[in-house]
Design an enzyme around this catalytic site. Structure first.
Site, PDB file in Angstrom:
ATOM      1  N   THR A  68      12.570   1.020   8.764  1.00 44.68           N
ATOM      2  CA  THR A  68      14.003   0.997   8.506  1.00 44.68           C
ATOM      3  C   THR A  68      14.762   1.280   9.795  1.00 44.68           C
ATOM      4  O   THR A  68      14.161   1.393  10.871  1.00 44.68           O
ATOM      5  CB  THR A  68      14.368   1.995   7.387  1.00 44.68           C
ATOM      6  OG1 THR A  68      15.741   1.819   7.039  1.00 44.68           O
ATOM      7  CG2 THR A  68      14.124   3.437   7.812  1.00 44.68           C
ATOM      8  N   LYS A  72      13.809  -1.796  13.179  1.00 47.89           N
ATOM      9  CA  LYS A  72      13.335  -3.089  12.676  1.00 47.89           C
ATOM     10  C   LYS A  72      13.145  -4.136  13.773  1.00 47.89           C
ATOM     11  O   LYS A  72      12.182  -4.905  13.738  1.00 47.89           O
ATOM     12  CB  LYS A  72      14.292  -3.622  11.612  1.00 47.89           C
ATOM     13  CG  LYS A  72      14.298  -2.823  10.319  1.00 47.89           C
ATOM     14  CD  LYS A  72      15.220  -3.481   9.298  1.00 47.89           C
ATOM     15  CE  LYS A  72      15.229  -2.725   7.987  1.00 47.89           C
ATOM     16  NZ  LYS A  72      16.071  -3.398   6.974  1.00 47.89           N
TER      17      LYS A  72
END
Length: 285
Positions: A68, A72
């Protein structure tokens, strides 16, 4: 790291800071349901430690991971990405193929799977209208093209960002200024909000829903609140809707399958479990 409480196969969520996540709740539910010995942890990894952690993911005791913010894009560079992850420019799921650490982006499956479940036949009703041109929008556009949608109108307040995304995905995607919404709404069979407008603490999305066809589907990627003002207004008009929680649940399916060898179902029981958690205040950690 993996502990005595996570004997067996284990996966994790890598983020910084490690805010409260519903992913452990989802994956532990499926592990119990399928009788699999394993676990799912949250790992708070700062940017300067990301490369070392990912390169030694199995040494840390993990068979894979979700990724997350803000990691990413960097995770994409540190792994062997598939076509989806490359096109979207971000990886949210890591898994081993032999000794090779590969990456994908399951937001596509989450978005499409949620629409299929919430509004069967959604892909047979006219043009698609996507609001926003950020990272989530890339996954949505990729999924719509993959499903065969022929015309995707992409609206963003900064026209340059919409144009850049359209240039990447080709003639199927048509950038549009926010002022042109009224011209497209009457022929949009699908309206998707990928912006933060309508999220808790953000202003609502101002859009003329009466211009949409009566058989249109309205989707919102926001899941706090569960029913955004946009979805509430669409439902009041009798339109079919798909909320952000459904996407969150469906995007988790592929990762669980890659790590634990079982393809889980998004059940009403799981949804109720996560809905209950959403109603509990959780401080950031």
């Amino acid at each position: 790291m993996m502990t005595a409480e996570t004997k067996g196969r284990a996966a994790c969520l890598i983020g910084w800071p490690a805010a409260h996540s519903r992913s452990p709740l989802i994956h532990h539910y499926w592990l119990r349901l399928h009788g699999i010995a394993g676990g799912y942890n949250i790992e708070a990894i700062p940017p300067e430690g990301l490369a070392e952690f990912i390169m030694h993911l199995s040494t840390h005791g993990f068979v894979g991971a979700n990724v997350t913010i803000p990691h990413k894009e960097r995770a994409l560079q540190l792994t062997a990405p598939d076509e989806r992850a490359r096109a979207i420019g971000a990886a949210n799921t890591l898994y081993y193929d032999g000794k090779t650490l590969r990456s994908t982006n399951t937001d596509v499956e989450g978005f499409i799977g949620n629409l299929d479940a919430a509004a069967p036949g959604w892909d047979r009703t006219g043009d698609a209208l996507v609001l926003g041109a950020g990272g989530s929008s890339r996954a949505v556009v990729f999924g719509l093209i993959e499903r065969g949608i022929k015309r995707i109108h992409l609206v963003n307040r900064t026209m340059e960002r919409a144009q850049a995304l359209a240039d990447q995905f080709g003639a199927t995607v048509m950038p549009l200024a926010w002022s042109g919404l009224g011209d497209v709404l009457p022929r949009a069979g699908l309206l998707v909000n990928t912006t933060s407008l309508g999220m808790k603490g953000q202003p609502p999305l101002d859009i003329e829903l009466p211009l949409l066809p009566l058989d249109a589907v309205v989707a919102d990627l926001v899941y706090v609140p569960l029913e955004t003002p946009l979805l509430a207004a669409a439902r009041a008009r009798g339109l079919r809707t798909a909320d952000g929680l459904g996407m969150l649940l469906h995007q988790a399916v592929r990762g669980f399958e890659l790590w634990f060898g079982q393809r889980p179902a998004v059940s009403p029981e799981l949804r109720a479990l996560v809905e209950a958690d959403l109603r509990i205040p959780h401080p950031a950690t």
